[in-house]
Motif scaffolding. Structure first.
Motif, short mmCIF file in Angstrom:
data_model
loop_
_atom_site.label_atom_id
_atom_site.label_comp_id
_atom_site.label_asym_id
_atom_site.label_seq_id
_atom_site.Cartn_x
_atom_site.Cartn_y
_atom_site.Cartn_z
N THR A 23 0.83 -1.21 0.00
CA THR A 23 0.00 0.00 0.00
C THR A 23 0.86 1.25 0.00
O THR A 23 0.48 2.28 -0.56
CB THR A 23 -0.92 0.02 1.24
OG1 THR A 23 -1.70 -1.19 1.25
CG2 THR A 23 -1.86 1.21 1.21
N PHE A 24 2.05 1.15 0.61
CA PHE A 24 2.89 2.33 0.77
C PHE A 24 4.22 2.12 0.07
O PHE A 24 4.87 1.09 0.23
CB PHE A 24 3.14 2.60 2.26
CG PHE A 24 1.87 2.73 3.06
CD1 PHE A 24 1.09 3.87 2.96
CD2 PHE A 24 1.46 1.70 3.88
CE1 PHE A 24 -0.08 3.99 3.69
CE2 PHE A 24 0.29 1.81 4.61
CZ PHE A 24 -0.49 2.95 4.52
N ASP A 25 4.66 3.13 -0.70
CA ASP A 25 5.92 3.01 -1.41
C ASP A 25 7.12 3.11 -0.47
O ASP A 25 8.25 2.84 -0.87
CB ASP A 25 6.03 4.07 -2.51
CG ASP A 25 5.90 5.48 -2.00
OD1 ASP A 25 5.07 5.71 -1.11
OD2 ASP A 25 6.64 6.35 -2.49
N THR A 26 6.89 3.47 0.80
CA THR A 26 7.99 3.55 1.75
C THR A 26 8.00 2.36 2.70
O THR A 26 8.70 2.37 3.70
CB THR A 26 7.89 4.85 2.58
OG1 THR A 26 6.61 4.91 3.22
CG2 THR A 26 8.08 6.07 1.70
N ASP A 27 7.21 1.35 2.41
CA ASP A 27 7.13 0.16 3.27
C ASP A 27 8.53 -0.40 3.50
O ASP A 27 9.24 -0.74 2.57
CB ASP A 27 6.26 -0.90 2.59
CG ASP A 27 5.86 -2.01 3.53
OD1 ASP A 27 6.72 -2.46 4.30
OD2 ASP A 27 4.69 -2.42 3.50
N GLU A 28 8.91 -0.51 4.78
CA GLU A 28 10.27 -0.97 5.09
C GLU A 28 10.51 -2.41 4.70
O GLU A 28 11.65 -2.86 4.61
CB GLU A 28 10.56 -0.78 6.59
CG GLU A 28 9.74 -1.64 7.53
CD GLU A 28 8.44 -0.99 7.96
OE1 GLU A 28 7.90 -1.39 9.01
OE2 GLU A 28 7.97 -0.07 7.27
N TYR A 29 9.44 -3.16 4.46
CA TYR A 29 9.59 -4.55 4.04
C TYR A 29 10.07 -4.67 2.59
O TYR A 29 10.57 -5.71 2.19
CB TYR A 29 8.26 -5.29 4.16
CG TYR A 29 7.89 -5.74 5.55
CD1 TYR A 29 8.39 -5.10 6.68
CD2 TYR A 29 7.02 -6.81 5.74
CE1 TYR A 29 8.03 -5.51 7.95
CE2 TYR A 29 6.66 -7.23 7.01
CZ TYR A 29 7.16 -6.58 8.11
OH TYR A 29 6.81 -6.98 9.36
N VAL A 30 9.88 -3.63 1.81
CA VAL A 30 10.17 -3.72 0.38
C VAL A 30 11.64 -4.02 0.12
O VAL A 30 11.98 -4.90 -0.67
CB VAL A 30 9.75 -2.42 -0.34
CG1 VAL A 30 10.28 -2.41 -1.77
CG2 VAL A 30 8.23 -2.29 -0.35
N ALA A 31 12.53 -3.30 0.79
CA ALA A 31 13.96 -3.53 0.58
C ALA A 31 14.34 -4.96 0.94
O ALA A 31 15.12 -5.61 0.23
CB ALA A 31 14.78 -2.54 1.41
N ALA A 32 13.76 -5.47 2.02
CA ALA A 32 14.04 -6.85 2.43
C ALA A 32 13.55 -7.83 1.36
O ALA A 32 14.23 -8.81 1.03
CB ALA A 32 13.38 -7.16 3.77
N ALA A 33 12.37 -7.57 0.81
CA ALA A 33 11.82 -8.46 -0.22
C ALA A 33 12.70 -8.48 -1.46
O ALA A 33 12.93 -9.53 -2.06
CB ALA A 33 10.40 -8.02 -0.59
N LEU A 34 13.22 -7.32 -1.84
CA LEU A 34 14.09 -7.26 -3.01
C LEU A 34 15.38 -8.03 -2.77
O LEU A 34 15.88 -8.72 -3.65
CB LEU A 34 14.39 -5.81 -3.36
CG LEU A 34 13.17 -4.97 -3.78
CD1 LEU A 34 13.58 -3.54 -4.07
CD2 LEU A 34 12.47 -5.58 -4.98
N ARG A 35 15.91 -7.93 -1.56
CA ARG A 35 17.12 -8.69 -1.24
C ARG A 35 16.85 -10.19 -1.28
O ARG A 35 17.74 -10.98 -1.56
CB ARG A 35 17.64 -8.29 0.15
CG ARG A 35 18.34 -6.94 0.19
CD ARG A 35 19.13 -6.77 1.48
NE ARG A 35 18.26 -6.72 2.64
CZ ARG A 35 17.75 -5.60 3.15
NH1 ARG A 35 18.01 -4.44 2.59
NH2 ARG A 35 16.97 -5.65 4.21
#
Length: 214
Positions: A82-94
């Motif tokens: 929902t949010f482009d700043t979701d802190e989980y995103v970087a972890a998911a990309l890694r």
């Protein structure tokens, strides 16, 4: 036909995505599920692409991502948030996600993005913020210094890769063989010290290559 599984805890999101994608003609939503159901349904239905909610009440989306990536023939997985700043995103990309989409993605763009994912392209929301990029690149070599290791041809291919083009698309654009492009992509990943195309795209974005600063 591109086979897609949508995993989101909100019924409205599941229904909306299924309606939009099924109308595309070349895309079939084989399942629209919530939470852990994605694991069994992926093993049973073998979708090409999984659109996975990064945050769900009953299970961590990152846990499902990890288990999907461990399958013998893993699908391409993009995270929904929902949010482009979701802190989980970087972890998911890694962890190997092929990108992420905001849940309010324009319906006109959704099918295009799924086709890009199915062709091993990179999909990042246009609203990717420096916070997300910095979160992924934390502790890594400065992006500008890493890009300087690349040849002119490799930088050219990196930009096209970061724009979401598949190896076949890049080959056609540059009048190269697909095998040659694959060799260049492998060299790019090695020189940038990253594990995949999405990570390379983030390096390109951080280095300013996608803003014409090259």
């Amino acid at each position: 036909m591109i086979r897609v599984l949508v995993d989101d805890d909100e019924a409205l999101i599941r229904t909306g995505f299924q309606h939009i994608l099924d109308a595309a003609g070349d895309i079939e939503v084989v399942a629209a599920v919530s939470g852990r159901q994605a694991l069994a349904e992926t093993a049973r239905l073998h979708p090409d692409v999984v659109l996975l909610d990064i945050r769900m009440p009953d299970v961590d989306g990152l846990t499902i991502l990890e288990r999907l990536r461990a399958l013998p023939a893993p699908p391409v997985v993009a995270m929904l948030t929902t949010f482009d700043t979701d802190e989980y995103v970087a972890a998911a990309l890694r962890m190997g996600a092929a990108g992420f989409l905001l849940k309010d993605t324009d319906p006109e763009h959704l099918a295009v993005q799924v086709r890009t994912l199915a062709a091993d392209g990179v999909v990042l929301s246009p609203k990717v913020t420096s916070t997300v990029v910095d979160g992924y690149l934390a502790g890594r070599t400065r992006s500008s210094a890493a890009v300087e290791r690349l040849s002119a041809r490799e930088r050219e291919i990196l930009v096209l890769l970061a724009e979401g083009l598949s190896n076949g698309d890049i080959a056609a654009r540059l009048y190269l063989g697909v095998g040659t492009v694959k060799d260049h992509v492998s060299a790019i990943l090695t020189k940038l010290k990253v594990n995949g195309r999405v990570q390379a795209a983030l390096v390109a974005e951080r280095a300013g290559l996608l803003r014409g600063d090259r």
